[in-house]
Design a protein around this motif. Structure first.
Motif, PDB file in Angstrom:
ATOM      1  N   CYS A 136      34.103  66.975   8.600  1.00  0.00           N
ATOM      2  CA  CYS A 136      33.148  68.049   8.886  1.00  0.00           C
ATOM      3  C   CYS A 136      33.365  69.198   7.903  1.00  0.00           C
ATOM      4  N   TRP A 137      32.289  69.785   7.445  1.00  0.00           N
ATOM      5  CA  TRP A 137      32.344  70.875   6.471  1.00  0.00           C
ATOM      6  C   TRP A 137      33.011  72.116   7.053  1.00  0.00           C
ATOM      7  N   LEU A 138      32.781  72.412   8.327  1.00  0.00           N
ATOM      8  CA  LEU A 138      33.308  73.638   8.926  1.00  0.00           C
ATOM      9  C   LEU A 138      34.735  73.463   9.442  1.00  0.00           C
ATOM     10  N   CYS A 139      34.967  72.472  10.284  1.00  0.00           N
ATOM     11  CA  CYS A 139      36.271  72.352  10.938  1.00  0.00           C
ATOM     12  C   CYS A 139      37.224  71.378  10.249  1.00  0.00           C
ATOM     13  N   GLY A 140      36.709  70.497   9.397  1.00  0.00           N
ATOM     14  CA  GLY A 140      37.555  69.563   8.676  1.00  0.00           C
ATOM     15  C   GLY A 140      37.951  68.327   9.456  1.00  0.00           C
ATOM     16  N   ARG A 141      37.556  68.233  10.741  1.00  0.00           N
ATOM     17  CA  ARG A 141      37.869  67.040  11.532  1.00  0.00           C
ATOM     18  C   ARG A 141      36.967  65.890  11.088  1.00  0.00           C
ATOM     19  N   PRO A 142      37.388  64.638  11.283  1.00  0.00           N
ATOM     20  CA  PRO A 142      36.492  63.524  10.962  1.00  0.00           C
ATOM     21  C   PRO A 142      35.288  63.539  11.899  1.00  0.00           C
ATOM     22  N   THR A 143      34.133  63.202  11.363  1.00  0.00           N
ATOM     23  CA  THR A 143      32.923  63.186  12.176  1.00  0.00           C
ATOM     24  C   THR A 143      32.901  61.946  13.054  1.00  0.00           C
ATOM     25  N   GLY A 144      32.176  62.022  14.146  1.00  0.00           N
ATOM     26  CA  GLY A 144      32.065  60.904  15.082  1.00  0.00           C
ATOM     27  C   GLY A 144      30.810  60.102  14.807  1.00  0.00           C
ATOM     28  N   PHE A 171      36.610  79.570  17.211  1.00  0.00           N
ATOM     29  CA  PHE A 171      35.952  78.310  17.529  1.00  0.00           C
ATOM     30  C   PHE A 171      36.638  77.142  16.830  1.00  0.00           C
ATOM     31  N   VAL A 172      36.921  77.271  15.539  1.00  0.00           N
ATOM     32  CA  VAL A 172      37.541  76.182  14.772  1.00  0.00           C
ATOM     33  C   VAL A 172      38.928  75.861  15.322  1.00  0.00           C
ATOM     34  N   ASP A 173      39.691  76.875  15.687  1.00  0.00           N
ATOM     35  CA  ASP A 173      41.009  76.640  16.279  1.00  0.00           C
ATOM     36  C   ASP A 173      40.898  75.917  17.625  1.00  0.00           C
ATOM     37  N   TRP A 174      39.870  76.268  18.398  1.00  0.00           N
ATOM     38  CA  TRP A 174      39.655  75.651  19.706  1.00  0.00           C
ATOM     39  C   TRP A 174      39.203  74.201  19.569  1.00  0.00           C
ATOM     40  N   VAL A 175      38.261  73.942  18.675  1.00  0.00           N
ATOM     41  CA  VAL A 175      37.670  72.608  18.565  1.00  0.00           C
ATOM     42  C   VAL A 175      38.588  71.637  17.817  1.00  0.00           C
ATOM     43  N   ALA A 176      39.613  72.126  17.157  1.00  0.00           N
ATOM     44  CA  ALA A 176      40.520  71.266  16.382  1.00  0.00           C
ATOM     45  C   ALA A 176      41.206  70.221  17.259  1.00  0.00           C
ATOM     46  N   LYS A 177      41.394  70.507  18.544  1.00  0.00           N
ATOM     47  CA  LYS A 177      42.091  69.593  19.451  1.00  0.00           C
ATOM     48  C   LYS A 177      41.138  68.640  20.171  1.00  0.00           C
ATOM     49  N   LYS A 178      39.851  68.747  19.901  1.00  0.00           N
ATOM     50  CA  LYS A 178      38.858  67.950  20.619  1.00  0.00           C
ATOM     51  C   LYS A 178      38.567  66.631  19.902  1.00  0.00           C
ATOM     52  N   ASP A 179      37.970  65.717  20.643  1.00  0.00           N
ATOM     53  CA  ASP A 179      37.533  64.422  20.133  1.00  0.00           C
ATOM     54  C   ASP A 179      36.384  64.621  19.127  1.00  0.00           C
ATOM     55  N   PRO A 180      36.258  63.769  18.084  1.00  0.00           N
ATOM     56  CA  PRO A 180      35.169  63.937  17.117  1.00  0.00           C
ATOM     57  C   PRO A 180      33.766  63.920  17.732  1.00  0.00           C
ATOM     58  N   ASP A 181      33.580  63.207  18.840  1.00  0.00           N
ATOM     59  CA  ASP A 181      32.260  63.160  19.477  1.00  0.00           C
ATOM     60  C   ASP A 181      32.103  64.199  20.581  1.00  0.00           C
ATOM     61  N   PHE A 182      33.025  65.150  20.678  1.00  0.00           N
ATOM     62  CA  PHE A 182      32.957  66.189  21.699  1.00  0.00           C
ATOM     63  C   PHE A 182      31.733  67.068  21.478  1.00  0.00           C
ATOM     64  N   ASN A 183      31.050  67.401  22.565  1.00  0.00           N
ATOM     65  CA  ASN A 183      29.902  68.291  22.492  1.00  0.00           C
ATOM     66  C   ASN A 183      29.898  69.168  23.736  1.00  0.00           C
ATOM     67  N   ALA A 184      29.518  70.418  23.577  1.00  0.00           N
ATOM     68  CA  ALA A 184      29.465  71.353  24.692  1.00  0.00           C
ATOM     69  C   ALA A 184      28.351  72.357  24.429  1.00  0.00           C
ATOM     70  N   ALA A 185      27.993  73.090  25.456  1.00  0.00           N
ATOM     71  CA  ALA A 185      26.970  74.119  25.308  1.00  0.00           C
ATOM     72  C   ALA A 185      27.543  75.294  24.528  1.00  0.00           C
ATOM     73  N   ILE A 186      26.740  75.832  23.645  1.00  0.00           N
ATOM     74  CA  ILE A 186      27.136  76.969  22.820  1.00  0.00           C
ATOM     75  C   ILE A 186      26.314  78.179  23.272  1.00  0.00           C
ATOM     76  N   THR A 187      26.940  79.352  23.243  1.00  0.00           N
ATOM     77  CA  THR A 187      26.220  80.557  23.649  1.00  0.00           C
ATOM     78  C   THR A 187      25.059  80.824  22.708  1.00  0.00           C
ATOM     79  N   LYS A 188      24.105  81.571  23.185  1.00  0.00           N
ATOM     80  CA  LYS A 188      22.935  81.897  22.375  1.00  0.00           C
ATOM     81  C   LYS A 188      23.301  82.830  21.233  1.00  0.00           C
ATOM     82  N   LYS A 189      22.355  83.041  20.351  1.00  0.00           N
ATOM     83  CA  LYS A 189      22.575  83.902  19.201  1.00  0.00           C
ATOM     84  C   LYS A 189      23.003  85.284  19.654  1.00  0.00           C
ATOM     85  N   GLN A 190      24.025  85.801  19.006  1.00  0.00           N
ATOM     86  CA  GLN A 190      24.560  87.104  19.381  1.00  0.00           C
ATOM     87  C   GLN A 190      24.113  88.134  18.355  1.00  0.00           C
TER      88      GLN A 190
END
Length: 113
Positions: free
Chosen positions: A28-36, A93-112
């Motif tokens: 992934c371009w942002l987090c560097g984890r392998p894509t699912g 966000f990147v620090d949080w998602v680094a421990k997740k599975d490559p196919d992990f998906n969750a709701a993201i807050t709206k534009k701030q």
């Protein structure tokens, strides 16, 4: 009527070899984890601002970038991911998602904005 090809002919073995070949995961371009399974091809510079290049991203990573930056801001950053990681929301966000599975998906807050 007879079959044109037998059920257990030489062609069956060819398909098995193709299915068994491992698919190389793109980082992934942002987090560097392998894509699912789902890869989003994101324009770091929005198309409306003249961007042509695309980079592979997780859907959740793309949603985070879109929720935190306007098209004008993304145009200024260009393809420099390190400039995005300076911002606390993105770094957190990147620090949080680094421990997740490559196919992990969750709701993201709206534009701030």
């Amino acid at each position: 009527m007879a079959r044109k090809y037998s059920k257990h002919g030489p062609y069956e073995d060819l398909h098995r070899e193709e299915e068994e070949a491992p698919v190389e995961a793109v980082p992934c371009w942002l987090c560097g984890r392998p894509t699912g399974e789902t890869i989003v091809w994101h324009h770091p510079v929005p198309k409306s601002r003249g961007g042509r290049d695309v980079v592979p991203m997780h859907p959740i990573c793309q949603q985070t970038v879109i929720a935190n930056f306007t098209n004008s801001e993304l145009q200024r950053f260009g393809t420099d991911v390190d400039a995005l990681l300076i911002y606390p929301n993105i770094r957190k966000f990147v620090d949080w998602v680094a421990k997740k599975d490559p196919d992990f998906n969750a709701a993201i807050t709206k534009k701030q904005r």
